[in-house]
Design an enzyme around this catalytic site. Structure first.
Site, PDB file in Angstrom:
ATOM      1  N   GLU A   1       0.828  -1.200   0.000  1.00 18.08           N
ATOM      2  CA  GLU A   1       0.000   0.000   0.000  1.00 18.08           C
ATOM      3  C   GLU A   1       0.867   1.257   0.000  1.00 18.08           C
ATOM      4  O   GLU A   1       0.507   2.268  -0.613  1.00 18.08           O
ATOM      5  CB  GLU A   1      -0.952   0.002   1.195  1.00 18.08           C
TER       6      GLU A   1
ATOM      7  N   HIS B   1       1.727   2.216  -3.429  1.00 18.70           N
ATOM      8  CA  HIS B   1       0.748   3.062  -4.114  1.00 18.70           C
ATOM      9  C   HIS B   1       0.925   4.524  -3.728  1.00 18.70           C
ATOM     10  O   HIS B   1       0.784   5.420  -4.570  1.00 18.70           O
ATOM     11  CB  HIS B   1      -0.669   2.608  -3.756  1.00 18.70           C
TER      12      HIS B   1
END
Length: 229
Positions: A100, A103
């Protein structure tokens, strides 16, 4: 014919792929969620270290409920980690948190595929929901070529979103593995386990893309050859 036809085999194949991918990622995550990392870092702590190391200080890390509901919200610059990741010191949790963060780093660096995906999200969401109603409307009005083609195009937008998602997810995982290895947050053995978790997670996106392509193919086979108005 629309409701009962041989082309349903394509939908069935897509559904089976999705079920298999989901089962695989859940079983793989559960396996390595029981393996505690030598560093003892939780998913949230690892995420903060990674973001700070990338010079990103304006992204909040929040705890959300659910299992593997982790995601990065580029609009609010919020990285949300699920129950099984946020406070867990497992190699699986650290891997997901790092993914994550990948990202967030993509967003910070203006990674093109992420920008493209973000741009087409509204169109893909509307298109996927509107596709079948538009096609049915076209059939209702005497197999209207225009409406049917618009419906197919709407569904294709959703498929395009699934395809654009693939490089975004694979790149985020690659960034995660590189960062965790280069910073020695995980040992080589631990990193191997984390790679298995991320690879299993990636297959869910591959399966989703395949299922969408198969569904689009089915609609084209059923309605793509309809005559013009």
């Amino acid at each position: 014919m629309f409701f009962y036809d041989a082309t349903y085999i394509l939908v069935l194949i897509g559904a089976l792929l999705s079920i298999w991918a989901s089962a695989r990622v859940n079983s793989t995550y559960k396996k390595y969620a029981r393996v505690r990392s030598a560093s003892g870092l939780t998913g949230a702590e690892a995420a903060r270290r990674i973001l700070n190391g990338a010079g990103i200080y304006d992204v909040r890390i929040e705890h959300i409920s659910g299992n593997l509901t982790d995601h990065y919200d580029p609009r609010g610059k919020v990285l949300r980690l699920s129950d099984t990741v946020y406070g867990s010191p497992s190699v699986a949790a650290i891997g997901v948190a790092a993914h994550e963060c990948g990202h967030a780093i993509q967003h910070d660096q203006g990674y093109a595929p992420l920008q493209i995906r973000s741009a087409i999200v509204p169109v893909a969401n509307i298109g996927t929901k509107a596709a079948l109603p538009i096609i049915l409307l076209g059939l209702f009005f005497g197999s209207s070529y225009t409406l049917i083609q618009v419906g197919l195009l709407c569904f294709a937008c959703g498929t395009l979103f699934q395809l654009v998602t693939l490089p975004v997810e694979f790149n985020a995982s690659a960034r995660a593995v590189d960062i965790l290895g280069n910073t020695h947050m995980l040992s080589e053995t631990e990193l191997t386990s984390t790679k298995k978790v991320l690879s299993a997670a990636a297959m869910t996106y591959v399966a989703a893309a395949a299922a969408s392509i198969l569904s689009l193919l089915r609609l084209i086979l059923l309605f793509g050859g309809r005559s013009r108005d």
